[in-house]
Design a protein around this motif. Sequence first.
Motif, PDB file in Angstrom:
ATOM      1  N   GLN A  99     -15.644  10.535  -2.974  1.00  0.00           N
ATOM      2  CA  GLN A  99     -14.563  10.022  -2.161  1.00  0.00           C
ATOM      3  C   GLN A  99     -15.050   8.591  -1.382  1.00  0.00           C
ATOM      4  OE1 GLN A  99     -12.976  12.718   0.450  1.00  0.00           O
ATOM      5  NE2 GLN A  99     -11.883  14.225  -1.015  1.00  0.00           N
ATOM      6  N   ALA A 100     -16.116   8.335  -1.373  1.00  0.00           N
ATOM      7  CA  ALA A 100     -16.659   7.129  -0.736  1.00  0.00           C
ATOM      8  C   ALA A 100     -16.263   6.099  -1.752  1.00  0.00           C
ATOM      9  CB  ALA A 100     -18.274   7.086  -0.743  1.00  0.00           C
ATOM     10  N   LEU A 101     -15.785   6.194  -2.970  1.00  0.00           N
ATOM     11  CA  LEU A 101     -15.276   5.005  -3.812  1.00  0.00           C
ATOM     12  C   LEU A 101     -14.000   4.415  -2.886  1.00  0.00           C
ATOM     13  CD1 LEU A 101     -14.940   3.430  -6.228  1.00  0.00           C
ATOM     14  CD2 LEU A 101     -13.558   5.324  -7.221  1.00  0.00           C
ATOM     15  N   VAL A 102     -13.347   5.058  -2.018  1.00  0.00           N
ATOM     16  CA  VAL A 102     -12.203   4.459  -1.190  1.00  0.00           C
ATOM     17  C   VAL A 102     -12.749   3.496  -0.692  1.00  0.00           C
ATOM     18  CG1 VAL A 102     -10.350   5.086   0.371  1.00  0.00           C
ATOM     19  CG2 VAL A 102     -10.925   6.542  -1.364  1.00  0.00           C
ATOM     20  N   ASN A 103     -13.971   3.459   0.101  1.00  0.00           N
ATOM     21  CA  ASN A 103     -14.428   2.506   0.802  1.00  0.00           C
ATOM     22  C   ASN A 103     -14.721   1.116   0.233  1.00  0.00           C
ATOM     23  OD1 ASN A 103     -14.545   4.430   2.975  1.00  0.00           O
ATOM     24  ND2 ASN A 103     -16.654   4.861   2.607  1.00  0.00           N
ATOM     25  N   GLU A 104     -14.580   1.118  -0.717  1.00  0.00           N
ATOM     26  CA  GLU A 104     -14.566  -0.186  -1.564  1.00  0.00           C
ATOM     27  C   GLU A 104     -13.430  -0.957  -1.739  1.00  0.00           C
ATOM     28  OE1 GLU A 104     -16.502   0.489  -5.384  1.00  0.00           O
ATOM     29  OE2 GLU A 104     -18.225   1.905  -4.767  1.00  0.00           O
ATOM     30  N   SER A 105     -12.326  -0.512  -1.240  1.00  0.00           N
ATOM     31  CA  SER A 105     -11.196  -1.176  -1.352  1.00  0.00           C
ATOM     32  C   SER A 105     -11.101  -2.371  -0.219  1.00  0.00           C
ATOM     33  CB  SER A 105      -9.900  -0.117  -0.907  1.00  0.00           C
ATOM     34  OG  SER A 105     -10.074   0.328   0.373  1.00  0.00           O
ATOM     35  N   VAL A 106     -10.211  -3.368  -0.673  1.00  0.00           N
ATOM     36  CA  VAL A 106     -10.112  -4.310   0.317  1.00  0.00           C
ATOM     37  C   VAL A 106      -8.776  -4.453   0.854  1.00  0.00           C
ATOM     38  CG1 VAL A 106     -11.751  -5.823  -1.101  1.00  0.00           C
ATOM     39  CG2 VAL A 106      -9.371  -6.042  -1.626  1.00  0.00           C
ATOM     40  N   LEU A 107      -8.535  -4.881   1.988  1.00  0.00           N
ATOM     41  CA  LEU A 107      -7.505  -5.201   2.732  1.00  0.00           C
ATOM     42  C   LEU A 107      -6.728  -6.365   2.373  1.00  0.00           C
ATOM     43  CD1 LEU A 107      -5.664  -4.320   5.370  1.00  0.00           C
ATOM     44  CD2 LEU A 107      -6.926  -5.953   6.641  1.00  0.00           C
ATOM     45  N   ILE A 108      -5.223  -5.916   1.909  1.00  0.00           N
ATOM     46  CA  ILE A 108      -4.362  -7.244   1.475  1.00  0.00           C
ATOM     47  C   ILE A 108      -3.171  -7.387   2.222  1.00  0.00           C
ATOM     48  CG2 ILE A 108      -5.238  -6.838  -0.870  1.00  0.00           C
ATOM     49  CD1 ILE A 108      -2.689  -5.533  -1.464  1.00  0.00           C
ATOM     50  N   GLY A 109      -2.842  -6.414   3.072  1.00  0.00           N
ATOM     51  CA  GLY A 109      -1.516  -6.686   3.987  1.00  0.00           C
ATOM     52  C   GLY A 109      -1.373  -5.425   4.698  1.00  0.00           C
ATOM     53  N   CYS A 110      -0.150  -5.231   5.340  1.00  0.00           N
ATOM     54  CA  CYS A 110       0.321  -4.174   5.961  1.00  0.00           C
ATOM     55  C   CYS A 110       2.017  -4.158   5.899  1.00  0.00           C
ATOM     56  CB  CYS A 110      -0.427  -3.986   7.307  1.00  0.00           C
ATOM     57  SG  CYS A 110       0.678  -5.006   8.586  1.00  0.00           S
ATOM     58  N   THR A 111       2.495  -2.944   6.002  1.00  0.00           N
ATOM     59  CA  THR A 111       4.034  -3.030   5.965  1.00  0.00           C
ATOM     60  C   THR A 111       4.623  -3.229   7.292  1.00  0.00           C
ATOM     61  OG1 THR A 111       4.146  -0.565   6.505  1.00  0.00           O
ATOM     62  CG2 THR A 111       3.873  -1.175   4.287  1.00  0.00           C
ATOM     63  N   GLU A 112       6.014  -3.750   7.371  1.00  0.00           N
ATOM     64  CA  GLU A 112       6.528  -3.645   8.721  1.00  0.00           C
ATOM     65  C   GLU A 112       6.280  -2.564   9.740  1.00  0.00           C
ATOM     66  OE1 GLU A 112       8.398  -6.117   9.371  1.00  0.00           O
ATOM     67  OE2 GLU A 112       8.279  -7.054   7.467  1.00  0.00           O
ATOM     68  N   GLU A 113       5.902  -1.197   9.121  1.00  0.00           N
ATOM     69  CA  GLU A 113       5.509  -0.124   9.923  1.00  0.00           C
ATOM     70  C   GLU A 113       4.155  -0.049  10.474  1.00  0.00           C
ATOM     71  OE1 GLU A 113       7.172   0.101   7.091  1.00  0.00           O
ATOM     72  OE2 GLU A 113       9.445  -0.084   7.977  1.00  0.00           O
ATOM     73  N   HIS A 114       3.231  -1.069  10.008  1.00  0.00           N
ATOM     74  CA  HIS A 114       1.965  -1.386  10.502  1.00  0.00           C
ATOM     75  C   HIS A 114       1.030  -0.348   9.475  1.00  0.00           C
ATOM     76  CE1 HIS A 114       2.124  -3.897  14.090  1.00  0.00           C
ATOM     77  NE2 HIS A 114       3.031  -4.163  13.320  1.00  0.00           N
ATOM     78  N   VAL A 115       1.514   0.039   8.293  1.00  0.00           N
ATOM     79  CA  VAL A 115       0.721   0.920   7.318  1.00  0.00           C
ATOM     80  C   VAL A 115      -0.081  -0.135   6.505  1.00  0.00           C
ATOM     81  CG1 VAL A 115       0.799   2.359   5.417  1.00  0.00           C
ATOM     82  CG2 VAL A 115       2.554   2.745   7.065  1.00  0.00           C
ATOM     83  N   ALA A 116      -1.473   0.030   6.749  1.00  0.00           N
ATOM     84  CA  ALA A 116      -2.423  -1.074   5.927  1.00  0.00           C
ATOM     85  C   ALA A 116      -2.265  -0.777   4.554  1.00  0.00           C
ATOM     86  CB  ALA A 116      -3.668  -0.972   6.544  1.00  0.00           C
ATOM     87  N   GLN A 117      -2.327  -1.796   3.843  1.00  0.00           N
ATOM     88  CA  GLN A 117      -2.374  -1.924   2.174  1.00  0.00           C
ATOM     89  C   GLN A 117      -3.677  -2.474   1.698  1.00  0.00           C
ATOM     90  OE1 GLN A 117       1.091  -4.515   2.395  1.00  0.00           O
ATOM     91  NE2 GLN A 117       2.072  -2.964   1.216  1.00  0.00           N
ATOM     92  N   PHE A 118      -4.018  -1.788   0.867  1.00  0.00           N
ATOM     93  CA  PHE A 118      -5.488  -2.066   0.246  1.00  0.00           C
ATOM     94  C   PHE A 118      -5.443  -2.159  -1.168  1.00  0.00           C
ATOM     95  CE2 PHE A 118      -6.267  -0.062   4.395  1.00  0.00           C
ATOM     96  CZ  PHE A 118      -7.508  -0.801   4.768  1.00  0.00           C
TER      97      PHE A 118
END
Length: 340
Positions: A87-106
Amino acid sequence: MLKSLRTLFWPKTVLTRSISSYVARVRYLMRLKEDDEACLEAMRSGSLLLYHTLAPLLQKSPSGLFQLPAINTSDFEVILDKLGKNQALVNESVLIGCTEEHVAQFSLDVGALDKSEMERLCGGVFIDLRKAFFLLRGTEAPLVARGQALLRWHQTHSFCSASGHPSFRNQSGSQRVCHSSGQTYYPKMSPVVIALISDGSRCLLGRQATFPRGMYSALAGFCDMGETIEETLRREIAEEVGLELESLRVAGSQHWPFPQSSFMVACHATVAPGNTQVSVDLEELEDARWFTLQEVQEALRLKKPPRNPEGETPTLWLPPHYAIAHQLVQEWVQQQIGAH
Protein backbone atom coordinates in the motif's frame (compact mmCIF):
# COMPACT_ATOMS: atom_id res chain seq x y z
CA MET A 1 -6.71 43.86 -20.84
CA LEU A 2 -6.56 42.11 -17.46
CA LYS A 3 -10.31 42.36 -17.01
CA SER A 4 -10.97 40.87 -20.44
CA LEU A 5 -8.58 37.96 -19.82
CA ARG A 6 -10.31 37.12 -16.56
CA THR A 7 -13.69 37.15 -18.23
CA LEU A 8 -12.52 34.86 -21.02
CA PHE A 9 -10.36 32.33 -19.27
CA TRP A 10 -11.16 32.15 -15.56
CA PRO A 11 -13.63 29.37 -14.71
CA LYS A 12 -17.09 30.82 -14.14
CA THR A 13 -17.19 29.30 -10.68
CA VAL A 14 -14.29 31.51 -9.65
CA LEU A 15 -16.19 34.61 -10.71
CA THR A 16 -19.42 33.69 -8.93
CA ARG A 17 -18.34 32.16 -5.62
CA SER A 18 -17.14 34.26 -2.72
CA ILE A 19 -13.53 35.36 -2.69
CA SER A 20 -13.04 34.02 0.86
CA SER A 21 -13.89 30.48 -0.31
CA TYR A 22 -11.35 30.69 -3.12
CA VAL A 23 -8.66 32.13 -0.87
CA ALA A 24 -9.28 29.39 1.71
CA ARG A 25 -8.85 26.70 -0.93
CA VAL A 26 -5.65 28.22 -2.31
CA ARG A 27 -4.14 28.54 1.16
CA TYR A 28 -5.13 24.97 1.98
CA LEU A 29 -3.27 23.77 -1.11
CA MET A 30 -0.26 25.90 -0.16
CA ARG A 31 -0.19 24.26 3.25
CA LEU A 32 -0.31 20.78 1.72
CA LYS A 33 2.57 21.66 -0.60
CA GLU A 34 4.76 22.83 2.27
CA ASP A 35 3.77 20.46 5.10
CA ASP A 36 4.57 16.79 4.47
CA GLU A 37 2.53 15.53 7.41
CA ALA A 38 -0.52 17.56 6.42
CA CYS A 39 -0.19 16.27 2.86
CA LEU A 40 -0.04 12.65 4.03
CA GLU A 41 -3.11 13.17 6.17
CA ALA A 42 -5.00 14.75 3.25
CA MET A 43 -3.97 11.86 1.03
CA ARG A 44 -5.73 9.35 3.30
CA SER A 45 -9.09 11.00 2.65
CA GLY A 46 -8.27 12.25 -0.84
CA SER A 47 -8.87 10.96 -4.35
CA LEU A 48 -6.52 9.60 -7.01
CA LEU A 49 -6.33 10.02 -10.76
CA LEU A 50 -4.55 6.93 -12.05
CA TYR A 51 -2.18 6.68 -15.01
CA HIS A 52 -0.38 3.73 -16.58
CA THR A 53 2.90 4.86 -18.14
CA LEU A 54 1.36 8.37 -18.25
CA ALA A 55 -1.88 7.25 -19.96
CA PRO A 56 -4.85 8.33 -17.80
CA LEU A 57 -7.56 5.96 -16.63
CA LEU A 58 -10.99 6.78 -18.10
CA GLN A 59 -14.39 5.21 -17.47
CA LYS A 60 -17.22 4.92 -19.95
CA SER A 61 -20.58 6.01 -18.61
CA PRO A 62 -23.87 4.23 -19.47
CA SER A 63 -24.58 7.05 -21.93
CA GLY A 64 -21.39 6.23 -23.82
CA LEU A 65 -19.42 9.29 -22.69
CA PHE A 66 -15.99 8.99 -21.13
CA GLN A 67 -15.24 10.52 -17.77
CA LEU A 68 -12.28 10.89 -15.45
CA PRO A 69 -12.83 8.69 -12.37
CA ALA A 70 -11.62 9.95 -9.00
CA ILE A 71 -10.80 6.86 -6.92
CA ASN A 72 -10.74 7.20 -3.13
CA THR A 73 -7.37 6.40 -1.61
CA SER A 74 -8.94 3.78 0.66
CA ASP A 75 -10.55 2.04 -2.34
CA PHE A 76 -7.24 2.02 -4.18
CA GLU A 77 -5.51 0.44 -1.16
CA VAL A 78 -8.09 -2.36 -1.35
CA ILE A 79 -7.15 -2.85 -5.01
CA LEU A 80 -3.48 -3.05 -4.06
CA ASP A 81 -4.32 -5.71 -1.49
CA LYS A 82 -6.11 -7.76 -4.14
CA LEU A 83 -3.01 -7.54 -6.33
CA GLY A 84 -0.73 -8.45 -3.43
CA LYS A 85 1.07 -5.10 -3.67
CA ASN A 86 2.37 -2.83 -0.94
CA GLN A 87 0.00 0.00 0.00
CA ALA A 88 3.03 2.31 0.29
CA LEU A 89 2.69 2.83 -3.47
CA VAL A 90 0.03 5.43 -2.63
CA ASN A 91 2.72 7.66 -1.14
CA GLU A 92 4.26 8.12 -4.59
CA SER A 93 1.25 10.15 -5.76
CA VAL A 94 1.61 13.89 -6.37
CA LEU A 95 -0.76 16.67 -5.35
CA ILE A 96 -2.60 18.34 -8.23
CA GLY A 97 -5.47 20.23 -6.60
CA CYS A 98 -8.51 20.01 -4.36
CA THR A 99 -12.26 20.21 -4.77
CA GLU A 100 -14.55 22.94 -3.47
CA GLU A 101 -15.08 20.73 -0.42
CA HIS A 102 -11.30 20.65 0.21
CA VAL A 103 -10.90 17.02 -0.85
CA ALA A 104 -7.28 16.78 -1.98
CA GLN A 105 -6.67 15.40 -5.49
CA PHE A 106 -3.57 13.42 -6.41
CA SER A 107 -2.20 11.72 -9.51
CA LEU A 108 -0.36 8.40 -9.45
CA ASP A 109 1.35 6.38 -12.18
CA VAL A 110 0.81 2.63 -11.75
CA GLY A 111 2.98 1.62 -14.68
CA ALA A 112 4.69 -1.03 -12.52
CA LEU A 113 1.37 -2.88 -12.10
CA ASP A 114 -0.34 -5.15 -14.59
CA LYS A 115 -2.33 -2.93 -16.94
CA SER A 116 -5.19 -5.31 -17.73
CA GLU A 117 -5.68 -6.20 -14.06
CA MET A 118 -5.78 -2.54 -13.09
CA GLU A 119 -8.34 -1.82 -15.81
CA ARG A 120 -10.49 -4.73 -14.64
CA LEU A 121 -10.38 -3.80 -10.96
CA CYS A 122 -10.92 -0.08 -11.63
CA GLY A 123 -13.63 -0.57 -14.23
CA GLY A 124 -11.91 1.63 -16.80
CA VAL A 125 -9.33 1.76 -19.55
CA PHE A 126 -5.99 3.56 -19.81
CA ILE A 127 -6.03 5.82 -22.89
CA ASP A 128 -3.24 7.88 -24.45
CA LEU A 129 -3.57 11.50 -23.35
CA ARG A 130 -3.91 12.88 -26.89
CA LYS A 131 -6.90 10.63 -27.52
CA ALA A 132 -8.28 11.27 -24.04
CA PHE A 133 -8.37 15.00 -24.78
CA PHE A 134 -10.99 14.37 -27.47
CA LEU A 135 -13.07 12.14 -25.20
CA LEU A 136 -13.18 14.16 -21.99
CA ARG A 137 -15.33 17.10 -21.10
CA GLY A 138 -13.57 20.44 -21.04
CA THR A 139 -13.58 20.76 -17.25
CA GLU A 140 -11.72 17.45 -16.84
CA ALA A 141 -9.06 17.91 -19.52
CA PRO A 142 -6.96 20.53 -17.66
CA LEU A 143 -6.92 18.37 -14.51
CA VAL A 144 -5.76 15.22 -16.30
CA ALA A 145 -3.12 17.25 -18.16
CA ARG A 146 -1.79 18.74 -14.94
CA GLY A 147 -1.56 15.32 -13.34
CA GLN A 148 0.36 13.86 -16.24
CA ALA A 149 2.70 16.85 -16.46
CA LEU A 150 3.75 16.56 -12.83
CA LEU A 151 4.23 12.81 -13.04
CA ARG A 152 6.34 13.18 -16.18
CA TRP A 153 8.46 15.90 -14.58
CA HIS A 154 9.30 13.71 -11.60
CA GLN A 155 10.10 10.74 -13.83
CA THR A 156 12.59 12.80 -15.86
CA HIS A 157 14.20 14.78 -13.01
CA SER A 158 15.41 12.08 -10.66
CA PHE A 159 18.99 13.41 -10.62
CA CYS A 160 20.59 16.74 -9.83
CA SER A 161 22.06 18.50 -12.86
CA ALA A 162 24.78 20.07 -10.68
CA SER A 163 26.07 17.01 -8.78
CA GLY A 164 24.67 14.07 -10.70
CA HIS A 165 23.35 12.65 -7.44
CA PRO A 166 19.74 11.55 -6.90
CA SER A 167 17.24 14.27 -6.01
CA PHE A 168 14.37 13.68 -3.60
CA ARG A 169 10.82 14.98 -3.74
CA ASN A 170 8.75 16.33 -0.91
CA GLN A 171 5.48 14.57 -0.11
CA SER A 172 3.27 16.75 -2.30
CA GLY A 173 5.66 16.57 -5.25
CA SER A 174 5.89 20.35 -5.51
CA GLN A 175 9.72 20.27 -5.48
CA ARG A 176 12.81 18.08 -5.55
CA VAL A 177 15.99 18.62 -3.52
CA CYS A 178 19.55 17.40 -3.96
CA HIS A 179 21.09 16.92 -0.53
CA SER A 180 24.58 16.91 -2.03
CA SER A 181 24.49 20.25 -3.86
CA GLY A 182 21.67 21.89 -1.90
CA GLN A 183 19.84 22.65 -5.14
CA THR A 184 16.04 22.80 -5.07
CA TYR A 185 14.16 22.10 -8.31
CA TYR A 186 10.60 23.10 -9.13
CA PRO A 187 8.39 21.85 -11.99
CA LYS A 188 8.73 24.06 -15.05
CA MET A 189 6.82 24.66 -18.26
CA SER A 190 8.25 25.68 -21.62
CA PRO A 191 6.82 28.98 -22.96
CA VAL A 192 5.12 28.74 -26.35
CA VAL A 193 3.41 31.45 -28.37
CA ILE A 194 0.39 30.42 -30.44
CA ALA A 195 -1.34 32.82 -32.82
CA LEU A 196 -4.28 33.01 -35.15
CA ILE A 197 -3.29 35.25 -38.06
CA SER A 198 -5.82 37.18 -40.10
CA ASP A 199 -5.60 39.27 -43.25
CA GLY A 200 -8.88 40.99 -42.44
CA SER A 201 -11.25 38.48 -44.03
CA ARG A 202 -9.47 35.11 -43.74
CA CYS A 203 -7.48 33.30 -41.07
CA LEU A 204 -4.29 31.29 -41.52
CA LEU A 205 -4.16 27.73 -40.19
CA GLY A 206 -1.41 25.15 -40.48
CA ARG A 207 -0.84 21.48 -39.83
CA GLN A 208 2.05 19.23 -38.90
CA ALA A 209 2.52 15.81 -40.44
CA THR A 210 1.70 14.23 -37.06
CA PHE A 211 -1.80 15.80 -37.00
CA PRO A 212 -4.80 13.59 -37.84
CA ARG A 213 -5.92 13.97 -41.47
CA GLY A 214 -7.82 17.17 -42.08
CA MET A 215 -6.95 18.85 -38.78
CA TYR A 216 -5.53 22.38 -38.92
CA SER A 217 -4.64 24.66 -36.05
CA ALA A 218 -3.22 28.05 -35.18
CA LEU A 219 0.53 28.43 -35.64
CA ALA A 220 2.79 28.03 -32.61
CA GLY A 221 6.44 28.05 -31.63
CA PHE A 222 8.69 27.85 -28.57
CA CYS A 223 10.27 30.98 -27.16
CA ASP A 224 14.03 31.21 -27.56
CA MET A 225 16.09 32.24 -24.55
CA GLY A 226 15.78 35.98 -23.94
CA GLU A 227 12.92 36.57 -26.38
CA THR A 228 9.74 38.48 -25.67
CA ILE A 229 6.34 37.18 -26.77
CA GLU A 230 6.33 39.66 -29.64
CA GLU A 231 9.81 38.69 -30.82
CA THR A 232 9.00 34.98 -30.68
CA LEU A 233 5.81 35.34 -32.67
CA ARG A 234 7.30 37.54 -35.39
CA ARG A 235 10.24 35.17 -35.78
CA GLU A 236 8.15 31.98 -35.83
CA ILE A 237 5.69 33.30 -38.40
CA ALA A 238 8.54 34.48 -40.62
CA GLU A 239 10.25 31.09 -40.32
CA GLU A 240 7.21 28.87 -40.79
CA VAL A 241 5.11 30.68 -43.41
CA GLY A 242 7.27 33.55 -44.68
CA LEU A 243 4.96 36.32 -43.50
CA GLU A 244 5.71 39.54 -41.65
CA LEU A 245 3.24 40.49 -38.95
CA GLU A 246 1.62 43.90 -38.88
CA SER A 247 0.13 43.80 -35.37
CA LEU A 248 -0.59 41.42 -32.52
CA ARG A 249 -2.39 41.31 -29.20
CA VAL A 250 -2.35 38.79 -26.36
CA ALA A 251 -5.67 37.00 -25.86
CA GLY A 252 -5.04 34.49 -23.07
CA SER A 253 -2.96 31.54 -21.90
CA GLN A 254 -3.20 27.83 -21.22
CA HIS A 255 -1.16 24.90 -19.97
CA TRP A 256 -0.70 22.35 -22.76
CA PRO A 257 0.86 18.93 -22.03
CA PHE A 258 2.35 18.37 -25.49
CA PRO A 259 5.07 17.59 -26.35
CA GLN A 260 5.75 17.56 -22.61
CA SER A 261 4.59 20.56 -20.60
CA SER A 262 4.09 23.87 -22.36
CA PHE A 263 2.77 27.25 -21.28
CA MET A 264 0.78 28.55 -24.25
CA VAL A 265 0.46 32.31 -24.67
CA ALA A 266 -2.33 32.91 -27.18
CA CYS A 267 -2.42 35.88 -29.55
CA HIS A 268 -4.38 37.34 -32.41
CA ALA A 269 -2.15 38.73 -35.15
CA THR A 270 -2.63 40.44 -38.50
CA VAL A 271 -0.76 40.84 -41.74
CA ALA A 272 -1.33 43.55 -44.32
CA PRO A 273 -3.88 42.51 -47.01
CA GLY A 274 -1.18 42.87 -49.67
CA ASN A 275 1.28 40.67 -47.74
CA THR A 276 -0.50 37.29 -47.72
CA GLN A 277 1.61 35.06 -49.96
CA VAL A 278 2.37 31.97 -47.86
CA SER A 279 5.74 30.25 -48.20
CA VAL A 280 5.67 27.13 -46.02
CA ASP A 281 8.83 25.80 -44.43
CA LEU A 282 8.24 22.08 -44.99
CA GLU A 283 10.71 21.24 -42.22
CA GLU A 284 8.29 22.87 -39.76
CA LEU A 285 4.86 22.34 -41.29
CA GLU A 286 3.20 19.97 -43.74
CA ASP A 287 0.83 22.68 -44.94
CA ALA A 288 -0.53 26.14 -44.13
CA ARG A 289 -3.24 28.05 -45.94
CA TRP A 290 -5.89 30.72 -45.65
CA PHE A 291 -9.45 29.76 -44.73
CA THR A 292 -12.60 31.80 -45.22
CA LEU A 293 -15.15 32.54 -42.52
CA GLN A 294 -17.58 30.07 -44.10
CA GLU A 295 -15.00 27.25 -44.12
CA VAL A 296 -14.14 27.84 -40.48
CA GLN A 297 -17.78 28.01 -39.42
CA GLU A 298 -18.45 24.67 -41.11
CA ALA A 299 -15.53 23.13 -39.22
CA LEU A 300 -16.84 24.50 -35.93
CA ARG A 301 -20.19 22.81 -36.52
CA LEU A 302 -18.61 19.35 -36.44
CA LYS A 303 -19.52 17.55 -33.23
CA LYS A 304 -16.76 14.95 -33.57
CA PRO A 305 -13.69 14.37 -35.78
CA PRO A 306 -14.66 13.32 -39.33
CA ARG A 307 -13.57 9.93 -40.68
CA ASN A 308 -11.46 11.41 -43.50
CA PRO A 309 -10.65 8.12 -45.29
CA GLU A 310 -7.47 7.88 -47.35
CA GLY A 311 -7.88 8.85 -50.98
CA GLU A 312 -10.63 11.41 -50.36
CA THR A 313 -10.25 15.14 -49.84
CA PRO A 314 -10.20 15.51 -46.05
CA THR A 315 -12.81 17.58 -44.24
CA LEU A 316 -11.38 20.50 -42.27
CA TRP A 317 -11.61 20.08 -38.52
CA LEU A 318 -10.14 21.92 -35.56
CA PRO A 319 -8.49 21.13 -32.21
CA PRO A 320 -10.83 20.22 -29.30
CA HIS A 321 -12.97 23.02 -27.88
CA TYR A 322 -10.93 23.42 -24.67
CA ALA A 323 -7.67 23.92 -26.60
CA ILE A 324 -6.61 27.57 -26.72
CA ALA A 325 -6.33 27.29 -30.53
CA HIS A 326 -10.04 26.49 -30.71
CA GLN A 327 -10.82 29.50 -28.53
CA LEU A 328 -8.78 31.74 -30.81
CA VAL A 329 -10.76 30.53 -33.82
CA GLN A 330 -14.06 31.09 -32.01
CA GLU A 331 -13.03 34.64 -31.11
CA TRP A 332 -11.97 35.35 -34.69
CA VAL A 333 -15.32 34.14 -35.99
CA GLN A 334 -17.16 36.42 -33.56
CA GLN A 335 -14.96 39.35 -34.61
CA GLN A 336 -15.76 38.69 -38.27
CA ILE A 337 -19.48 38.44 -37.62
CA GLY A 338 -19.38 41.62 -35.54
CA ALA A 339 -17.49 43.47 -38.26
CA HIS A 340 -20.31 42.76 -40.71
